[in-house]
Design a protein around this motif. Structure first.
Motif, PDB file in Angstrom:
ATOM      1  N   PHE A  24     198.937  71.547   3.140  1.00 19.23           N
ATOM      2  CA  PHE A  24     198.011  72.276   4.007  1.00 19.23           C
ATOM      3  C   PHE A  24     198.078  71.700   5.419  1.00 19.23           C
ATOM      4  CE2 PHE A  24     193.055  72.683   4.566  1.00 19.23           C
ATOM      5  CZ  PHE A  24     193.202  73.782   5.394  1.00 19.23           C
ATOM      6  N   GLU A  26     196.022  72.397   9.025  1.00 14.26           N
ATOM      7  CA  GLU A  26     194.956  73.140   9.706  1.00 14.26           C
ATOM      8  C   GLU A  26     194.994  72.799  11.196  1.00 14.26           C
ATOM      9  OE1 GLU A  26     191.098  72.431   7.962  1.00 14.26           O
ATOM     10  OE2 GLU A  26     190.110  73.807   9.348  1.00 14.26           O
ATOM     11  N   GLY A  70     191.359  76.501   6.113  1.00 12.53           N
ATOM     12  CA  GLY A  70     190.348  75.603   6.551  1.00 12.53           C
ATOM     13  C   GLY A  70     189.240  76.275   7.374  1.00 12.53           C
ATOM     14  N   ASN A  71     188.256  75.446   7.629  1.00 12.77           N
ATOM     15  CA  ASN A  71     187.092  75.904   8.392  1.00 12.77           C
ATOM     16  C   ASN A  71     187.503  76.538   9.712  1.00 12.77           C
ATOM     17  OD1 ASN A  71     185.550  74.794   6.340  1.00 12.77           O
ATOM     18  ND2 ASN A  71     185.115  72.897   7.433  1.00 12.77           N
ATOM     19  N   TRP A  96     185.238  72.564  14.266  1.00  9.65           N
ATOM     20  CA  TRP A  96     185.409  71.114  14.409  1.00  9.65           C
ATOM     21  C   TRP A  96     184.998  70.636  15.798  1.00  9.65           C
ATOM     22  CZ3 TRP A  96     185.892  68.944   9.853  1.00  9.65           C
ATOM     23  CH2 TRP A  96     186.423  69.710   8.813  1.00  9.65           C
ATOM     24  N   ASN A 171     188.053  81.344   3.858  1.00 10.12           N
ATOM     25  CA  ASN A 171     187.978  79.943   3.455  1.00 10.12           C
ATOM     26  C   ASN A 171     186.533  79.528   3.185  1.00 10.12           C
ATOM     27  OD1 ASN A 171     189.112  77.066   3.353  1.00 10.12           O
ATOM     28  ND2 ASN A 171     187.531  76.859   4.932  1.00 10.12           N
ATOM     29  N   GLU A 172     186.288  78.954   2.026  1.00  4.27           N
ATOM     30  CA  GLU A 172     184.983  78.357   1.675  1.00  4.27           C
ATOM     31  C   GLU A 172     183.802  79.183   2.190  1.00  4.27           C
ATOM     32  OE1 GLU A 172     184.961  74.151   2.726  1.00  4.27           O
ATOM     33  OE2 GLU A 172     186.417  73.720   1.153  1.00  4.27           O
ATOM     34  N   TYR A 243     187.198  67.364  -3.070  1.00  2.00           N
ATOM     35  CA  TYR A 243     187.589  66.078  -2.473  1.00  2.00           C
ATOM     36  C   TYR A 243     186.872  64.961  -3.208  1.00  2.00           C
ATOM     37  CZ  TYR A 243     189.580  68.830   1.309  1.00  2.00           C
ATOM     38  OH  TYR A 243     190.343  69.706   2.024  1.00  2.00           O
ATOM     39  N   GLU A 291     192.707  73.202  -1.981  1.00  6.56           N
ATOM     40  CA  GLU A 291     192.337  71.993  -1.223  1.00  6.56           C
ATOM     41  C   GLU A 291     191.942  70.926  -2.221  1.00  6.56           C
ATOM     42  OE1 GLU A 291     189.710  72.076   2.178  1.00  6.56           O
ATOM     43  OE2 GLU A 291     190.334  74.119   2.676  1.00  6.56           O
ATOM     44  N   TRP A 295     188.945  62.064   0.323  1.00  3.19           N
ATOM     45  CA  TRP A 295     188.446  62.189   1.703  1.00  3.19           C
ATOM     46  C   TRP A 295     187.092  61.514   1.771  1.00  3.19           C
ATOM     47  CZ3 TRP A 295     186.595  67.533   4.063  1.00  3.19           C
ATOM     48  CH2 TRP A 295     186.074  67.307   5.358  1.00  3.19           C
ATOM     49  N   LEU A 315     189.223  63.003  10.874  1.00  5.04           N
ATOM     50  CA  LEU A 315     189.590  62.924   9.444  1.00  5.04           C
ATOM     51  C   LEU A 315     190.845  62.064   9.206  1.00  5.04           C
ATOM     52  CD1 LEU A 315     187.732  65.568   9.594  1.00  5.04           C
ATOM     53  CD2 LEU A 315     189.069  66.429   7.690  1.00  5.04           C
ATOM     54  N   GLN A 348     195.371  67.088   3.556  1.00  2.04           N
ATOM     55  CA  GLN A 348     196.333  67.945   4.239  1.00  2.04           C
ATOM     56  C   GLN A 348     197.671  67.217   4.324  1.00  2.04           C
ATOM     57  OE1 GLN A 348     194.584  69.716   7.761  1.00  2.04           O
ATOM     58  NE2 GLN A 348     192.689  70.242   6.719  1.00  2.04           N
ATOM     59  N   ILE A 353     193.533  63.554   6.814  1.00  2.00           N
ATOM     60  CA  ILE A 353     193.532  63.231   5.369  1.00  2.00           C
ATOM     61  C   ILE A 353     194.910  63.520   4.768  1.00  2.00           C
ATOM     62  CG2 ILE A 353     191.087  63.205   4.744  1.00  2.00           C
ATOM     63  CD1 ILE A 353     191.175  66.198   4.181  1.00  2.00           C
TER      64      ILE A 353
HETATM   65  O1  AHR Z   1     190.448  69.932   4.758  1.00  2.00           O
HETATM   66  C1  AHR Z   1     189.347  69.712   5.579  1.00  2.00           C
HETATM   67  C2  AHR Z   1     188.263  70.767   5.400  1.00  2.00           C
HETATM   68  O2  AHR Z   1     187.698  70.662   4.134  1.00  2.00           O
HETATM   69  C3  AHR Z   1     188.698  72.211   5.475  1.00  2.00           C
HETATM   70  O3  AHR Z   1     188.756  72.685   6.771  1.00  2.00           O
HETATM   71  C4  AHR Z   1     187.627  72.910   4.709  1.00  2.00           C
HETATM   72  O4  AHR Z   1     188.099  74.083   4.098  1.00  2.00           O
HETATM   73  C5  AHR Z   1     187.138  71.877   3.710  1.00  2.00           C
HETATM   74  O5  AHR Z   1     185.763  71.781   3.717  1.00  2.00           O
END
Ligand code: AHR
Length: 492
Positions: A24, A26, A70-71, A96, A171-172, A243, A291, A295, A315, A348, A353
């Motif tokens: 991954f 991002e 990702g976010n 972020w 995503n999420e 995570y 994911e 972390w 991160l 990632q 991470i």
């Molecule tokens: O991988 C970091 C973040 O973790 C991603 O952006 C999100 O999808 C998750 O909460």
């Protein structure tokens, strides 16, 4: 300590989908800018991508890379990262709290992915956007028609389609932190309609719908059921994210956290089967664990990072030996569940991470977790075989009956090899492992271990790395706190 591993060569779990070992990238921290892309770096190629980083990604041979979040994706307008660079807008990146220059977008990323030999798993924005922009992006990437978005790609210099076959529907979207977060019903509707349009543009694509952001979400279960009921005929996979971290400084419990991953997979698979039965459908929904990783190291330091910077060091967990053992246990869990989990992404890949770290303007180096991931990619292809381990167990405040030895076995029919992956969770004792596998001779025993579970790698010093163990007698000795790869050649 002694243990015996029975490998059932006639009992197959599943063919392993090569996308089980995906990753991954991002637009977050220094993953892209200062990570894979740094035009002023001495190794930069003609497109500004670092060749030293690309070489390590190629060494891993990552089959598929999720992008661009990702976010991040939930506030992203994909057009911002296409076409003439000087026209691209610089934007406030809300997820972020950083500045996004848009110097890299899908145009450049697909060129890089091709160079490192990886497919792309593309995520669409279902936070601030919807079905319309998603279908336009599919047209931009994949269409050969003489139509607006396919022409836009051609005008930007890409006559051939990018041919991206795997897509995530947001995503999420269950998370309160997500830009444009949704209730289960809201997400189910938008995911269904988006999926429909995306497949009308290109019916060869596969789609992943968002499951829960982790097993502890208040809507876990209800979310999956609602999404599956609404979207069943349009989607191919349901996602899981998780995570892990040694939050309590309790290494024995931490090393057992793969049992949580195992339970999460089984629960989501059961929900998929329940809805399949309800719908009396022939189609089985598979899982995309898109994911997963350790972390927690960087969580406190990230709170000190000022907002609105370009590529801040977010991160940037520096991993230890114990983290590498956890990653090993998680990889073993994915292999053992490869009948349901077809896609998984180590989150990632670079700086965020990540197994690969860089100094902006400087060196590239391998984290401890690089090695179990590399070994799984290199030796974990083929058929996952059923195994039974006879070994002693331990209990902690959080877990009962944790086997000291966690194992999986993979048969590569083409190479006529069986590989056993094994983690010895004991912090003090080595384990003499007898492997019950007929007509096989050991080729090599690779181990990753170290003096101290808190040992790390840095750009200056690598303390955690693979070593080759000479076998004595019939059993393999797994050192205390170790990740092991036992490779066998099948003689018949
Ligand atoms: O991988 C970091 C973040 O973790 C991603 O952006 C999100 O999808 C998750 O909460």
């Amino acid at each position: 300590m002694r243990a015996t591993l029975h490998i059932h060569t006639d009992k197959k779990i599943s063919e392993i989908d090569k996308r089980l070992y995906g990753s991954f990238i991002e637009h977050l921290g220094r993953a892209v800018y200062g990570g894979i892309y740094e035009p002023s770096h001495r190794t930069a190629d003609e497109n500004g991508f670092r060749k030293d980083v690309a070489a390590l990604v190629r060494e891993l041979n990552v089959p598929v890379i999720r992008y661009p979040g990702g976010n991040f994706v939930s506030g992203y307008n994909w057009e911002d990262g296409t076409g003439e660079r000087s026209n691209r807008p610089c934007k406030m990146e809300l997820a972020w709290q950083a500045i996004e220059t848009n110097a890299v977008g899908i145009d450049e990323f697909q060129q890089w992915a091709r160079k490192v030999g990886s497919d792309i798993m593309m995520t669409v924005n279902l936070g601030t956007r919807g079905a319309d922009e998603a279908r336009q992006l599919v047209e931009y990437c994949n269409a050969v028609t003489p139509t607006y978005y396919a022409d836009m790609r051609r005008k930007n210099g890409f006559s051939e389609p990018f041919d991206i076959r795997l897509w995530c529907l947001g995503n999420e979207m269950d998370g309160a932190w997500q830009i444009g977060a949704k209730t289960p019903q809201e997400y189910a509707r938008i995911a269904c309609e988006t999926a429909k349009l995306m497949k009308l543009v290109d019916d060869r694509i596969e789609l992943v719908a968002c499951g829960s952001s982790n097993a502890g979400m208040p809507t876990f279960g209800l979310w999956e059921e609602t999404v599956l009921r609404e979207c069943y005929e349009y989607i191919d996979y349901l996602s899981l994210h998780s995570y892990y971290g040694n939050y309590q400084e309790d290494t024995e419990s931490y090393l057992a956290c793969s049992l949580d991953m195992e339970a999460f997979i089984k629960q989501v698979a059961s929900i998929c089967d329940k809805i399949q039965a309800e719908k009396r459908s022939e189609k089985q929904i598979h899982l995309s664990f898109d994911e997963w990783n350790v972390w927690f190291h960087s969580s406190e330091q990230d709170k000190q990072i000022p907002r609105w910077q370009i590529a801040p060091p977010q991160l940037e967990d520096v991993y230890t030996l114990e983290d590498a053992l956890v990653v090993g246990c998680l990889l073993i869990t994915l292999i053992k569940n490869s009948d349901r989990v077809k896609i998984a992404c180590l989150a990632q890949l670079v700086n965020v991470i990540a197994p690969i770290m860089t100094e902006t303007g400087g060196r590239v180096w391998k984290q401890t977790i690089f090695y179990p991931y590399l070994h799984a990619l290199r030796y974990g292809q083929g058929t996952a075989l059923a195994v039974d381990i006879e070994c002693s167990c331990y209990s902690t405040d959080h877990y009962e009956h944790v086997p000291y030895v966690e194992t999986a076995a993979v048969h590569d029919q083409d190479k006529k090899e069986v590989t056993v992956f094994a983690v010895n969770r004991s912090l003090k004792e080595s384990c003499s492992l007898t492997v019950d596998l007929k007509n096989a001779e050991l080729i090599e025993h690779i181990a990753v271990t170290g003096e101290n579970v808190k040992d790390t790698n840095t750009a200056d010093e690598e303390r955690v790395f693979p070593v080759w163990i000479e076998e004595e007698g019939n059993a393999s000795v797994l050192p205390p706190k170790s990740w092991n790869v036992l490779r066998y050649r099948m003689t018949h």
